[in-house]
Design a protein around this motif. Structure first.
Motif, PDB file in Angstrom:
ATOM      1  N   TYR A  38      21.035 -38.321  80.544  1.00 18.60           N
ATOM      2  CA  TYR A  38      20.315 -38.304  79.276  1.00 18.60           C
ATOM      3  C   TYR A  38      19.009 -39.053  79.520  1.00 18.60           C
ATOM      4  N   VAL A  40      15.800 -40.669  78.233  1.00 16.90           N
ATOM      5  CA  VAL A  40      15.383 -41.223  76.942  1.00 16.90           C
ATOM      6  C   VAL A  40      13.913 -41.607  77.036  1.00 16.90           C
ATOM      7  N   TYR A  95      12.756 -39.936  71.494  1.00 13.18           N
ATOM      8  CA  TYR A  95      13.433 -40.648  70.420  1.00 13.18           C
ATOM      9  C   TYR A  95      12.422 -41.525  69.695  1.00 13.18           C
ATOM     10  N   GLU A 104      15.623 -49.282  71.065  1.00 15.38           N
ATOM     11  CA  GLU A 104      15.972 -47.857  70.948  1.00 15.38           C
ATOM     12  C   GLU A 104      16.726 -47.377  72.178  1.00 15.38           C
ATOM     13  N   GLN A 108      20.453 -45.786  71.901  1.00  8.71           N
ATOM     14  CA  GLN A 108      20.808 -44.460  72.423  1.00  8.71           C
ATOM     15  C   GLN A 108      21.911 -44.572  73.477  1.00  8.71           C
ATOM     16  N   LYS A 111      25.104 -44.862  71.489  1.00  2.93           N
ATOM     17  CA  LYS A 111      25.461 -43.593  70.840  1.00  2.93           C
ATOM     18  C   LYS A 111      25.965 -42.564  71.846  1.00  2.93           C
TER      19      LYS A 111
END
Length: 154
Positions: A38, A40, A95, A104, A108, A111
């Motif tokens: 992922y 980010v 994001y 942040e 993330q 999450k």
């Protein structure tokens, strides 16, 4: 480890040489065939040469934001293409937030249930970190998973 037997890897990117270096370091040194990445990207939009206030030009503000947003989306697309060319599953997304970049990234990671975060460092001195703060320092102290900070090569 995730139930599927895959590691969930967060790579924090921002288009700088430092994040590009960390991104490539992950691919060259840490990537496993069953990883899911992922990416980010937390954009920090800045209005250059535009006065913000009651007499602001809405068209100029909209144009500037649109241009910056297009650059962010292009970065996400380019990083995702790099993952694909390395045969790595994953995607890079932006994001936008009103929080700090470090906060942040940590949010993330929580999450997405990340197993590890990989990020670059700008190599700031302790005095610079004290004055400006350090995103990597924040993430190392607030993330709930291991963090790999990749320095620039000499």
């Amino acid at each position: 480890m995730t139930a599927e037997g895959k590691r969930r890897v967060i790579i924090a990117v921002d288009g700088s040489g430092h994040s590009d270096n960390a991104f490539q370091w992950y691919i060259d040194n840490l990537m496993k065939p069953d990883d899911y990445v992922y990416g980010v990207l937390v954009p920090e939009y800045k209005l250059r040469n535009i006065t913000v206030g009651p007499f602001s030009d809405p068209e100029a503000l909209s144009k500037e934001f649109g241009e910056q947003h297009a650059r962010v989306e292009k970065m996400c697309s380019n990083y995702t293409a790099t993952l694909r060319s390395a045969n790595c599953k994953g995607q890079v997304d932006s994001y936008p937030t009103d929080k700090s970049v470090g906060a942040e990234i940590c949010e993330q990671a929580g999450k997405l249930r990340a197993d590890v975060i990989v990020m670059g460092t700008r190599g700031m001195s302790q005095a610079q970190q004290f004055i400006m703060g350090s995103i990597s320092n924040y993430v190392m102290h607030h993330a709930r998973c291991p963090v790999t900070v990749v320095p620039m090569s000499k």
